[in-house]
Design an enzyme around this catalytic site. Structure first.
Site, PDB file in Angstrom:
ATOM      1  N   LYS A 213     -13.150  -7.210  -1.382  1.00  0.00           N
ATOM      2  CA  LYS A 213     -13.323  -7.299   0.069  1.00  0.00           C
ATOM      3  C   LYS A 213     -14.553  -6.545   0.547  1.00  0.00           C
ATOM      4  O   LYS A 213     -15.006  -6.739   1.664  1.00  0.00           O
ATOM      5  CB  LYS A 213     -12.059  -6.820   0.796  1.00  0.00           C
TER       6      LYS A 213
ATOM      7  N   LYS B 147     -18.026   3.267  -7.533  1.00  0.00           N
ATOM      8  CA  LYS B 147     -18.005   3.611  -6.100  1.00  0.00           C
ATOM      9  C   LYS B 147     -19.034   4.679  -5.768  1.00  0.00           C
ATOM     10  O   LYS B 147     -19.584   4.684  -4.674  1.00  0.00           O
ATOM     11  CB  LYS B 147     -16.606   4.072  -5.684  1.00  0.00           C
TER      12      LYS B 147
ATOM     13  N   LYS C 104     -15.416  -9.101 -10.182  1.00  0.00           N
ATOM     14  CA  LYS C 104     -14.107  -9.334  -9.543  1.00  0.00           C
ATOM     15  C   LYS C 104     -14.287  -9.625  -8.042  1.00  0.00           C
ATOM     16  O   LYS C 104     -15.251  -9.150  -7.427  1.00  0.00           O
ATOM     17  CB  LYS C 104     -13.159  -8.142  -9.778  1.00  0.00           C
TER      18      LYS C 104
HETATM   19  P1  TYM Z   1      -6.664  -1.770  -3.783  1.00  0.00           P
HETATM   20  O1  TYM Z   1      -6.279  -1.511  -2.383  1.00  0.00           O
HETATM   21  O2  TYM Z   1      -8.115  -1.801  -4.117  1.00  0.00           O
HETATM   22  O3  TYM Z   1      -6.054  -3.137  -4.290  1.00  0.00           O
HETATM   23  C1  TYM Z   1      -4.666  -3.435  -4.141  1.00  0.00           C
HETATM   24  C2  TYM Z   1      -4.198  -4.241  -5.334  1.00  0.00           C
HETATM   25  O4  TYM Z   1      -4.958  -5.453  -5.460  1.00  0.00           O
HETATM   26  C3  TYM Z   1      -5.428  -5.591  -6.806  1.00  0.00           C
HETATM   27  N1  TYM Z   1      -6.709  -6.328  -6.799  1.00  0.00           N
HETATM   28  C4  TYM Z   1      -6.948  -7.440  -7.512  1.00  0.00           C
HETATM   29  N2  TYM Z   1      -6.164  -8.143  -8.353  1.00  0.00           N
HETATM   30  C5  TYM Z   1      -6.699  -9.262  -8.911  1.00  0.00           C
HETATM   31  N3  TYM Z   1      -7.967  -9.701  -8.676  1.00  0.00           N
HETATM   32  C6  TYM Z   1      -8.793  -9.016  -7.835  1.00  0.00           C
HETATM   33  N4  TYM Z   1     -10.025  -9.451  -7.602  1.00  0.00           N
HETATM   34  C7  TYM Z   1      -8.279  -7.826  -7.204  1.00  0.00           C
HETATM   35  N5  TYM Z   1      -8.801  -6.921  -6.333  1.00  0.00           N
HETATM   36  C8  TYM Z   1      -7.821  -6.012  -6.097  1.00  0.00           C
HETATM   37  C9  TYM Z   1      -5.582  -4.150  -7.287  1.00  0.00           C
HETATM   38  O5  TYM Z   1      -5.582  -4.075  -8.697  1.00  0.00           O
HETATM   39  C10 TYM Z   1      -4.372  -3.477  -6.665  1.00  0.00           C
HETATM   40  O6  TYM Z   1      -3.227  -3.674  -7.470  1.00  0.00           O
HETATM   41  N6  TYM Z   1      -5.914   2.716  -5.791  1.00  0.00           N
HETATM   42  C11 TYM Z   1      -5.270   1.473  -5.445  1.00  0.00           C
HETATM   43  C12 TYM Z   1      -4.135   1.655  -4.454  1.00  0.00           C
HETATM   44  C13 TYM Z   1      -3.142   2.655  -4.899  1.00  0.00           C
HETATM   45  C14 TYM Z   1      -2.162   2.476  -5.915  1.00  0.00           C
HETATM   46  C15 TYM Z   1      -1.445   3.704  -5.965  1.00  0.00           C
HETATM   47  C16 TYM Z   1      -1.822   1.411  -6.748  1.00  0.00           C
HETATM   48  C17 TYM Z   1      -3.001   3.907  -4.390  1.00  0.00           C
HETATM   49  N7  TYM Z   1      -1.977   4.549  -5.034  1.00  0.00           N
HETATM   50  C18 TYM Z   1      -0.406   3.869  -6.858  1.00  0.00           C
HETATM   51  C19 TYM Z   1      -0.771   1.597  -7.644  1.00  0.00           C
HETATM   52  C20 TYM Z   1      -0.080   2.819  -7.700  1.00  0.00           C
HETATM   53  C21 TYM Z   1      -6.292   0.559  -4.812  1.00  0.00           C
HETATM   54  O7  TYM Z   1      -7.294   0.989  -4.343  1.00  0.00           O
HETATM   55  O8  TYM Z   1      -5.932  -0.749  -4.760  1.00  0.00           O
END
Ligand code: TYM
Length: 330
Positions: free
Chosen positions: A198, A113, A195
Protein backbone atom coordinates in the site's frame (compact mmCIF):
# COMPACT_ATOMS: atom_id res chain seq x y z
CA UNK A 1 -10.74 -30.59 22.95
CA UNK A 2 -9.86 -26.92 23.47
CA UNK A 3 -9.33 -24.76 20.42
CA UNK A 4 -5.81 -23.77 19.33
CA UNK A 5 -4.92 -20.16 20.02
CA UNK A 6 -4.37 -17.78 17.10
CA UNK A 7 -3.09 -14.19 17.14
CA UNK A 8 -2.47 -11.76 14.32
CA UNK A 9 -2.53 -8.02 13.64
CA UNK A 10 -2.58 -5.44 10.88
CA UNK A 11 -1.32 -1.86 10.87
CA UNK A 12 -3.80 0.96 10.25
CA UNK A 13 -1.38 2.66 7.87
CA UNK A 14 -3.27 3.29 4.66
CA UNK A 15 -6.14 1.43 3.02
CA UNK A 16 -5.37 -2.30 3.01
CA UNK A 17 -4.59 -3.93 -0.31
CA UNK A 18 -5.69 -7.10 -2.02
CA UNK A 19 -2.34 -8.48 -0.74
CA UNK A 20 -3.32 -7.83 2.91
CA UNK A 21 -6.68 -9.38 2.20
CA UNK A 22 -5.56 -12.57 0.46
CA UNK A 23 -2.40 -13.00 2.56
CA UNK A 24 -4.00 -12.38 5.95
CA UNK A 25 -7.51 -10.95 6.44
CA UNK A 26 -9.49 -13.50 4.40
CA UNK A 27 -7.71 -16.33 6.24
CA UNK A 28 -8.46 -14.79 9.64
CA UNK A 29 -12.09 -14.76 8.75
CA UNK A 30 -11.91 -18.43 7.69
CA UNK A 31 -10.24 -19.38 11.00
CA UNK A 32 -12.63 -17.70 13.42
CA UNK A 33 -14.81 -20.73 14.18
CA UNK A 34 -12.14 -23.41 14.37
CA UNK A 35 -9.63 -21.46 16.49
CA UNK A 36 -9.56 -19.29 19.59
CA UNK A 37 -8.70 -16.07 17.74
CA UNK A 38 -7.44 -12.66 18.82
CA UNK A 39 -6.87 -9.95 16.20
CA UNK A 40 -5.46 -6.47 16.72
CA UNK A 41 -5.24 -3.19 14.88
CA UNK A 42 -1.52 -2.52 15.37
CA UNK A 43 -1.56 1.25 15.84
CA UNK A 44 1.58 1.25 18.01
CA UNK A 45 3.52 -0.26 15.11
CA UNK A 46 2.15 2.37 12.73
CA UNK A 47 3.96 5.27 14.44
CA UNK A 48 7.37 3.85 13.51
CA UNK A 49 6.68 5.87 10.37
CA UNK A 50 5.52 9.48 10.87
CA UNK A 51 1.70 9.64 10.89
CA UNK A 52 -0.70 12.52 10.69
CA UNK A 53 -2.62 12.25 14.03
CA UNK A 54 -6.09 12.77 12.56
CA UNK A 55 -5.41 10.25 9.78
CA UNK A 56 -4.08 7.65 12.23
CA UNK A 57 -7.18 8.00 14.37
CA UNK A 58 -9.54 7.73 11.40
CA UNK A 59 -7.69 4.78 9.90
CA UNK A 60 -7.72 2.93 13.21
CA UNK A 61 -11.51 3.15 13.29
CA UNK A 62 -11.68 2.18 9.60
CA UNK A 63 -9.46 -0.85 10.08
CA UNK A 64 -11.51 -1.90 13.09
CA UNK A 65 -14.68 -1.59 10.97
CA UNK A 66 -13.06 -3.71 8.26
CA UNK A 67 -12.38 -6.53 10.71
CA UNK A 68 -16.08 -6.54 11.59
CA UNK A 69 -17.00 -6.45 7.90
CA UNK A 70 -14.95 -9.63 7.53
CA UNK A 71 -17.27 -11.30 10.01
CA UNK A 72 -14.96 -11.07 13.01
CA UNK A 73 -16.42 -9.79 16.27
CA UNK A 74 -16.00 -10.03 20.03
CA UNK A 75 -18.18 -13.11 20.23
CA UNK A 76 -16.38 -15.36 17.75
CA UNK A 77 -12.94 -13.76 18.47
CA UNK A 78 -11.33 -10.91 20.36
CA UNK A 79 -10.93 -7.81 18.18
CA UNK A 80 -9.09 -4.88 19.73
CA UNK A 81 -6.79 -1.91 19.19
CA UNK A 82 -3.21 -2.56 20.32
CA UNK A 83 -2.68 0.76 22.14
CA UNK A 84 -5.77 0.09 24.29
CA UNK A 85 -3.88 -2.70 26.07
CA UNK A 86 -0.80 -1.23 27.79
CA UNK A 87 0.62 -4.71 28.47
CA UNK A 88 1.97 -4.67 24.88
CA UNK A 89 4.43 -1.88 25.56
CA UNK A 90 5.18 -3.32 29.01
CA UNK A 91 6.20 -6.73 27.69
CA UNK A 92 7.95 -5.18 24.71
CA UNK A 93 10.33 -3.31 27.05
CA UNK A 94 11.11 -6.44 29.06
CA UNK A 95 11.74 -8.49 25.90
CA UNK A 96 13.93 -5.79 24.36
CA UNK A 97 16.36 -6.59 27.17
CA UNK A 98 16.47 -10.19 25.92
CA UNK A 99 16.92 -9.30 22.25
CA UNK A 100 20.22 -8.48 20.65
CA UNK A 101 21.24 -5.56 18.50
CA UNK A 102 22.67 -8.01 15.95
CA UNK A 103 19.48 -10.00 15.44
CA UNK A 104 17.38 -6.85 15.03
CA UNK A 105 19.88 -5.46 12.50
CA UNK A 106 19.38 -8.54 10.33
CA UNK A 107 15.65 -7.97 9.85
CA UNK A 108 15.07 -7.32 6.15
CA UNK A 109 11.98 -5.20 6.82
CA UNK A 110 14.07 -2.86 8.98
CA UNK A 111 16.69 -2.60 6.24
CA UNK A 112 14.02 -1.85 3.60
CA UNK A 113 12.08 0.62 5.71
CA UNK A 114 15.16 2.47 6.95
CA UNK A 115 16.16 2.98 3.33
CA UNK A 116 12.70 4.17 2.35
CA UNK A 117 12.38 6.51 5.34
CA UNK A 118 16.04 7.50 5.60
CA UNK A 119 15.05 10.86 7.16
CA UNK A 120 13.45 9.08 10.14
CA UNK A 121 15.31 5.91 11.10
CA UNK A 122 13.97 5.94 14.66
CA UNK A 123 14.65 3.47 17.48
CA UNK A 124 11.05 2.26 17.29
CA UNK A 125 11.56 1.18 13.68
CA UNK A 126 14.58 -0.81 14.82
CA UNK A 127 12.86 -2.49 17.76
CA UNK A 128 9.55 -2.94 15.90
CA UNK A 129 9.93 -6.77 15.82
CA UNK A 130 10.22 -6.90 19.63
CA UNK A 131 6.79 -5.28 19.94
CA UNK A 132 5.48 -7.88 17.52
CA UNK A 133 7.04 -10.62 19.64
CA UNK A 134 5.28 -9.16 22.69
CA UNK A 135 1.95 -9.05 20.81
CA UNK A 136 2.19 -12.73 19.99
CA UNK A 137 3.54 -14.03 23.31
CA UNK A 138 1.05 -12.11 25.48
CA UNK A 139 -1.79 -14.26 24.12
CA UNK A 140 0.04 -17.62 24.24
CA UNK A 141 -0.54 -17.87 20.51
CA UNK A 142 0.09 -21.25 18.94
CA UNK A 143 -0.45 -20.05 15.38
CA UNK A 144 0.17 -16.68 13.75
CA UNK A 145 -1.48 -16.34 10.33
CA UNK A 146 0.53 -13.80 8.30
CA UNK A 147 1.82 -13.22 4.79
CA UNK A 148 5.30 -14.32 3.76
CA UNK A 149 6.89 -10.93 4.47
CA UNK A 150 6.37 -11.51 8.21
CA UNK A 151 8.10 -14.92 8.40
CA UNK A 152 11.38 -13.51 9.63
CA UNK A 153 9.53 -11.78 12.48
CA UNK A 154 7.94 -15.08 13.43
CA UNK A 155 11.30 -16.81 13.52
CA UNK A 156 12.64 -14.16 15.85
CA UNK A 157 9.55 -14.58 18.05
CA UNK A 158 10.43 -18.22 18.52
CA UNK A 159 14.10 -17.40 19.19
CA UNK A 160 13.29 -14.80 21.85
CA UNK A 161 10.60 -16.94 23.50
CA UNK A 162 12.97 -19.93 23.66
CA UNK A 163 15.76 -17.76 25.05
CA UNK A 164 13.48 -16.41 27.79
CA UNK A 165 12.12 -19.88 28.61
CA UNK A 166 15.69 -21.17 28.72
CA UNK A 167 16.43 -18.77 31.58
CA UNK A 168 13.12 -18.73 33.49
CA UNK A 169 11.36 -22.01 32.66
CA UNK A 170 8.25 -22.54 30.57
CA UNK A 171 6.79 -19.03 30.57
CA UNK A 172 5.91 -18.57 26.90
CA UNK A 173 4.13 -20.75 24.37
CA UNK A 174 6.34 -21.14 21.29
CA UNK A 175 4.20 -20.19 18.28
CA UNK A 176 4.22 -22.30 15.16
CA UNK A 177 4.16 -20.87 11.70
CA UNK A 178 0.77 -21.61 10.24
CA UNK A 179 0.58 -23.51 6.96
CA UNK A 180 1.49 -21.12 4.17
CA UNK A 181 -1.59 -19.62 2.56
CA UNK A 182 -1.98 -19.61 -1.22
CA UNK A 183 -2.11 -15.80 -1.12
CA UNK A 184 0.92 -15.47 1.18
CA UNK A 185 2.72 -13.27 -1.30
CA UNK A 186 0.61 -11.24 -3.71
CA UNK A 187 2.87 -9.29 -6.05
CA UNK A 188 2.75 -5.76 -7.46
CA UNK A 189 0.71 -5.48 -10.65
CA UNK A 190 3.29 -3.22 -12.30
CA UNK A 191 6.42 -5.06 -11.11
CA UNK A 192 5.51 -8.66 -10.26
CA UNK A 193 8.95 -9.34 -8.76
CA UNK A 194 8.02 -7.03 -5.81
CA UNK A 195 5.30 -7.66 -3.23
CA UNK A 196 2.08 -5.67 -3.54
CA UNK A 197 2.32 -2.84 -1.03
CA UNK A 198 0.00 0.00 0.00
CA UNK A 199 2.99 2.30 0.36
CA UNK A 200 4.03 1.88 -3.29
CA UNK A 201 4.24 5.25 -5.06
CA UNK A 202 2.73 3.75 -8.21
CA UNK A 203 -1.02 3.62 -7.55
CA UNK A 204 -1.51 1.17 -10.42
CA UNK A 205 0.67 -1.40 -8.65
CA UNK A 206 -1.86 -2.30 -5.96
CA UNK A 207 -5.57 -2.83 -5.51
CA UNK A 208 -7.09 -1.17 -2.46
CA UNK A 209 -10.01 -2.83 -0.76
CA UNK A 210 -11.96 0.39 -1.36
CA UNK A 211 -11.27 0.58 -5.13
CA UNK A 212 -14.37 0.71 -7.32
CA UNK A 213 -15.07 -2.15 -9.77
CA UNK A 214 -13.93 0.01 -12.67
CA UNK A 215 -10.65 0.96 -10.91
CA UNK A 216 -10.02 -2.73 -10.15
CA UNK A 217 -10.69 -3.73 -13.75
CA UNK A 218 -8.46 -0.96 -15.12
CA UNK A 219 -5.56 -1.91 -12.85
CA UNK A 220 -5.78 -5.62 -13.61
CA UNK A 221 -6.14 -4.96 -17.34
CA UNK A 222 -2.89 -2.99 -17.30
CA UNK A 223 -1.03 -5.53 -15.12
CA UNK A 224 2.41 -6.49 -16.43
CA UNK A 225 2.51 -10.01 -17.92
CA UNK A 226 4.82 -11.36 -20.66
CA UNK A 227 4.86 -12.02 -24.38
CA UNK A 228 4.35 -15.82 -24.27
CA UNK A 229 0.58 -15.56 -24.46
CA UNK A 230 0.19 -18.72 -22.38
CA UNK A 231 -1.87 -18.73 -19.17
CA UNK A 232 0.22 -21.23 -17.20
CA UNK A 233 1.94 -21.04 -13.83
CA UNK A 234 5.65 -21.36 -14.57
CA UNK A 235 8.95 -20.00 -13.32
CA UNK A 236 9.79 -16.72 -14.99
CA UNK A 237 6.13 -15.83 -15.62
CA UNK A 238 5.79 -13.68 -12.49
CA UNK A 239 2.96 -11.52 -13.79
CA UNK A 240 0.78 -14.41 -14.99
CA UNK A 241 1.62 -16.44 -11.86
CA UNK A 242 0.43 -13.55 -9.72
CA UNK A 243 -2.85 -13.16 -11.64
CA UNK A 244 -3.45 -16.91 -11.48
CA UNK A 245 -2.84 -16.84 -7.72
CA UNK A 246 -5.28 -13.95 -7.29
CA UNK A 247 -7.88 -15.74 -9.42
CA UNK A 248 -7.41 -18.99 -7.52
CA UNK A 249 -7.73 -17.27 -4.09
CA UNK A 250 -10.84 -15.32 -5.15
CA UNK A 251 -12.67 -18.25 -6.77
CA UNK A 252 -11.48 -21.14 -4.60
CA UNK A 253 -10.33 -22.99 -7.75
CA UNK A 254 -6.89 -24.58 -7.81
CA UNK A 255 -4.16 -23.18 -10.06
CA UNK A 256 -4.40 -26.36 -12.17
CA UNK A 257 -8.15 -25.87 -12.65
CA UNK A 258 -7.56 -22.23 -13.58
CA UNK A 259 -4.86 -23.15 -16.11
CA UNK A 260 -7.27 -25.58 -17.73
CA UNK A 261 -10.05 -23.02 -17.83
CA UNK A 262 -7.81 -20.48 -19.59
CA UNK A 263 -6.15 -22.85 -22.07
CA UNK A 264 -5.90 -21.02 -25.38
CA UNK A 265 -7.53 -17.89 -23.92
CA UNK A 266 -6.03 -14.48 -24.75
CA UNK A 267 -4.42 -12.45 -21.93
CA UNK A 268 -7.06 -9.72 -22.35
CA UNK A 269 -9.90 -12.15 -21.65
CA UNK A 270 -7.96 -13.84 -18.85
CA UNK A 271 -7.43 -10.47 -17.17
CA UNK A 272 -11.12 -9.65 -17.52
CA UNK A 273 -11.98 -12.88 -15.70
CA UNK A 274 -9.45 -12.15 -12.96
CA UNK A 275 -10.89 -8.66 -12.52
CA UNK A 276 -14.43 -10.04 -12.28
CA UNK A 277 -13.35 -12.57 -9.65
CA UNK A 278 -11.77 -9.81 -7.55
CA UNK A 279 -14.81 -7.54 -7.83
CA UNK A 280 -17.10 -10.42 -6.87
CA UNK A 281 -14.96 -11.13 -3.82
CA UNK A 282 -14.50 -7.54 -2.64
CA UNK A 283 -17.86 -5.97 -3.44
CA UNK A 284 -19.91 -7.57 -0.62
CA UNK A 285 -17.05 -6.86 1.80
CA UNK A 286 -17.04 -3.20 0.84
CA UNK A 287 -20.78 -2.94 1.33
CA UNK A 288 -20.59 -4.45 4.82
CA UNK A 289 -17.62 -2.21 5.57
CA UNK A 290 -19.58 0.91 4.60
CA UNK A 291 -22.33 -0.07 7.04
CA UNK A 292 -19.95 -0.69 9.94
CA UNK A 293 -17.76 2.35 9.41
CA UNK A 294 -20.82 4.62 9.58
CA UNK A 295 -21.62 3.36 13.08
CA UNK A 296 -18.90 4.92 15.20
CA UNK A 297 -20.81 4.43 18.43
CA UNK A 298 -21.08 0.69 17.89
CA UNK A 299 -17.41 0.40 16.94
CA UNK A 300 -16.21 2.35 19.98
CA UNK A 301 -18.32 0.17 22.24
CA UNK A 302 -16.80 -2.92 20.64
CA UNK A 303 -13.30 -1.46 21.02
CA UNK A 304 -13.89 -1.27 24.76
CA UNK A 305 -15.19 -4.83 24.94
CA UNK A 306 -12.30 -6.11 22.81
CA UNK A 307 -9.72 -4.25 24.90
CA UNK A 308 -11.13 -5.68 28.13
CA UNK A 309 -11.11 -9.23 26.77
CA UNK A 310 -7.58 -8.84 25.43
CA UNK A 311 -6.24 -7.17 28.57
CA UNK A 312 -7.54 -10.00 30.74
CA UNK A 313 -5.25 -12.48 28.96
CA UNK A 314 -2.37 -10.08 28.32
CA UNK A 315 -2.15 -8.84 31.92
CA UNK A 316 -1.94 -12.38 33.23
CA UNK A 317 1.04 -13.14 30.98
CA UNK A 318 2.77 -9.87 31.81
CA UNK A 319 2.32 -10.44 35.53
CA UNK A 320 3.87 -13.88 35.25
CA UNK A 321 6.83 -12.47 33.29
CA UNK A 322 7.42 -9.65 35.78
CA UNK A 323 7.43 -12.08 38.65
CA UNK A 324 9.95 -14.33 36.90
CA UNK A 325 12.25 -11.42 36.11
CA UNK A 326 12.25 -10.35 39.78
CA UNK A 327 10.27 -7.11 39.74
CA UNK A 328 9.03 -6.18 43.18
CA UNK A 329 5.36 -7.07 43.53
CA UNK A 330 3.19 -5.00 45.91
P1 TYM B 1 0.97 -5.30 7.79
O1 TYM B 1 0.01 -4.35 8.38
O2 TYM B 1 2.06 -4.76 6.93
O3 TYM B 1 0.22 -6.40 6.94
C1 TYM B 1 -0.88 -7.13 7.48
C2 TYM B 1 -0.85 -8.55 6.93
O4 TYM B 1 -0.91 -8.54 5.50
C3 TYM B 1 0.13 -9.37 4.97
N1 TYM B 1 0.55 -8.84 3.65
C4 TYM B 1 0.58 -9.56 2.52
N2 TYM B 1 0.25 -10.85 2.27
C5 TYM B 1 0.36 -11.28 0.99
N3 TYM B 1 0.79 -10.50 -0.05
C6 TYM B 1 1.13 -9.20 0.16
N4 TYM B 1 1.53 -8.44 -0.85
C7 TYM B 1 1.02 -8.68 1.50
N5 TYM B 1 1.27 -7.46 2.06
C8 TYM B 1 0.97 -7.59 3.38
C9 TYM B 1 1.24 -9.29 6.02
O5 TYM B 1 2.13 -10.38 5.91
C10 TYM B 1 0.44 -9.30 7.31
O6 TYM B 1 0.13 -10.62 7.69
N6 TYM B 1 3.96 -6.12 11.68
C11 TYM B 1 2.73 -6.54 11.05
C12 TYM B 1 1.52 -6.34 11.94
C13 TYM B 1 1.67 -6.98 13.26
C14 TYM B 1 1.59 -8.38 13.53
C15 TYM B 1 1.79 -8.50 14.94
C16 TYM B 1 1.35 -9.50 12.75
C17 TYM B 1 1.90 -6.33 14.43
N7 TYM B 1 1.98 -7.25 15.45
C18 TYM B 1 1.77 -9.74 15.54
C19 TYM B 1 1.34 -10.75 13.37
C20 TYM B 1 1.56 -10.86 14.76
C21 TYM B 1 2.52 -5.71 9.80
O7 TYM B 1 3.08 -4.67 9.66
O8 TYM B 1 1.62 -6.21 8.93
Amino acid sequence: MSKKVVFSAIQPSGTPTLGNYLGALKNWSDMKDEYDCTFAVADLHAITVRQNPADLKRRTLEMYALLFALGLNNENSTVFVQSHVPAHTGLSWVLSCYSSFGEMSRMTQFKDKSQKHSDNVNVGLFSYPVLMVADILLYNAEFVPVGKDQNQHLEITRDIAERFNGIYGDVFTIPDSFKEFDGAKIMSLTDPTKKMSKSDDNLKSFISLTDTPSQITKKIKSAVTDSDGEVVYREGKDGVNNLLTIYSCCTGKTIKEAEKEFEGVLYGDFKQAVAESVVKELDPLLQRYNEYVADKQFLEKQMKIGAEKAAYVANKTLKKVMKKVGFYNI
